[in-house]
Design an enzyme around this catalytic site. Structure first.
Site, PDB file in Angstrom:
ATOM      1  N   TYR A  14     -12.923  -2.655  11.020  1.00 46.22           N
ATOM      2  CA  TYR A  14     -11.569  -2.095  10.952  1.00 46.22           C
ATOM      3  C   TYR A  14     -10.844  -2.252  12.288  1.00 46.22           C
ATOM      4  CZ  TYR A  14      -7.893   1.405  10.113  1.00 46.22           C
ATOM      5  OH  TYR A  14      -6.688   2.054   9.973  1.00 46.22           O
ATOM      6  N   LYS A  23      -7.296  -4.321  13.150  1.00 42.68           N
ATOM      7  CA  LYS A  23      -6.115  -3.625  13.654  1.00 42.68           C
ATOM      8  C   LYS A  23      -5.689  -4.145  15.019  1.00 42.68           C
ATOM      9  CE  LYS A  23      -5.290  -1.127  10.097  1.00 42.68           C
ATOM     10  NZ  LYS A  23      -4.081  -1.386   9.285  1.00 42.68           N
ATOM     11  N   ASN A  68       1.460  -2.522   5.421  1.00 37.40           N
ATOM     12  CA  ASN A  68       0.756  -1.263   5.616  1.00 37.40           C
ATOM     13  C   ASN A  68      -0.606  -1.224   4.928  1.00 37.40           C
ATOM     14  OD1 ASN A  68       0.574   1.866   5.913  1.00 37.40           O
ATOM     15  ND2 ASN A  68       0.458   1.501   3.699  1.00 37.40           N
ATOM     16  N   GLY A  94       0.815  -1.210   0.000  1.00 34.66           N
ATOM     17  CA  GLY A  94       0.000   0.000   0.000  1.00 34.66           C
ATOM     18  C   GLY A  94       0.847   1.258   0.000  1.00 34.66           C
ATOM     19  N   ALA A  95       1.883   1.271  -0.853  1.00 32.27           N
ATOM     20  CA  ALA A  95       2.905   2.322  -0.773  1.00 32.27           C
ATOM     21  C   ALA A  95       2.667   3.488  -1.726  1.00 32.27           C
ATOM     22  CB  ALA A  95       4.282   1.720  -1.053  1.00 32.27           C
ATOM     23  N   ARG A 142       0.108   5.677  -1.585  1.00 34.59           N
ATOM     24  CA  ARG A 142      -0.614   6.799  -0.986  1.00 34.59           C
ATOM     25  C   ARG A 142      -0.436   6.798   0.527  1.00 34.59           C
ATOM     26  NH1 ARG A 142      -6.660   6.091  -2.737  1.00 34.59           N
ATOM     27  NH2 ARG A 142      -6.827   8.125  -1.706  1.00 34.59           N
ATOM     28  N   VAL A 146      -3.110  -7.404  -2.165  1.00 37.54           N
ATOM     29  CA  VAL A 146      -2.550  -8.229  -1.087  1.00 37.54           C
ATOM     30  C   VAL A 146      -3.551  -9.265  -0.581  1.00 37.54           C
ATOM     31  CG1 VAL A 146      -0.899  -6.465  -0.362  1.00 37.54           C
ATOM     32  CG2 VAL A 146      -3.177  -6.556   0.725  1.00 37.54           C
TER      33      VAL A 146
END
Length: 247
Positions: A155, A159, A90, A12-13, A15, A64
């Site tokens: 979410y 996490k 990420n 996720g690189a 943004r 992913v």
């Protein structure tokens, strides 16, 4: 605090926080694999910025949540750089709604990316991290995983799940001298925060003792520290980067 010549995969690189992490690692001379799912133009910008400095970057498109795509991504980048020394998990999504209105599809979409994606990427890179000279697994969680948050049951669950995953992997790779740690940012000034109504932002800000939202660089610097040799005696830890918010 050097990560020079280390091969770092950041998911996720293209943004937000992932973009900042990838650029910071590149500025320190790392070989950075810039993963993205659909934001190709933004990912190219990250790659170009890294390649203008001391680091080197390549792009790696993959969802992913799809193990086949992750395996194909790994095969491609291994041909370019060799094994992965540092994996930064990420990539993540939100599908926000009150639990009473949340569908199983809303739940599964977030689980598939935020936890399933971590499983897929870690599974594919696991042997490399374990075999590397001080390999590093770094998972990006959230203060929401510690506190919960209205309308984010899916979410928050993903996490907080990263905490147990991080501590378990830390135990399983410790004998090889590799580490696993987790960063739990507070509210960071990204596109995601910009979508939050102003009145809600004001209420969040009242809960932050440092009286400001985090900048992406506040998080990226911690990740770069965890990726470096300076963090070699730290493993299984959850680092709150939240401006002093209690949890």
């Amino acid at each position: 605090m050097s990560v020079e010549d280390r091969t770092c995969l950041v998911t996720g690189a293209s943004r937000g926080i992932g973009r900042g992490i990838a650029k910071d690692l590149g500025e320190q001379g790392a070989e950075v694999i810039v993963n993205y799912r659909s934001s190709e133009a933004e990912a190219h910008e990250v790659k170009e910025e890294i390649n203008e400095g001391p680091g080197e970057a390549v792009l790696a498109q993959a969802d992913v949540a799809n193990l086949d795509e992750v395996e194909a991504m790994y095969d491609a980048v291994s041909d370019e750089f060799g094994g992965i020394d540092v994996l930064v998990n990420n990539a993540g999504i939100t599908v926000d709604t009150k639990f009473e209105e949340m569908t199983r599809e809303d739940w599964d979409r977030v689980m598939d990316v935020n936890l399933g994606g971590v499983f897929n990427c870690t599974k594919v890179c696991f042997d490399d991290i374990r075999a590397a000279d001080e390999g590093r697994l770094i998972n990006v969680s959230s203060v929401v995983g510690q506190q919960g948050n209205y309308g984010q049951a899916n979410y928050a669950t993903t996490k907080s799940g990263l905490f147990g995953f991080t501590r378990t992997i830390a135990l399983e790779i410790a004998s090889e001298g590799s580490t696993a740690n987790c960063v739990a940012p507070g509210f960071v000034e990204t596109d995601m925060l910009a979508d939050v109504p102003e009145r809600v932002q004001e209420n969040i800000l009242k809960r932050i003792p440092l009286d400001r939202f985090a900048q992406v660089d506040d998080v990226a610097g911690i990740v770069s520290f965890l990726a470096s040799e300076d963090s070699s005696y730290m493993t299984g830890q959850i680092l709150g980067v939240n401006g002093g918010m209690e949890w």
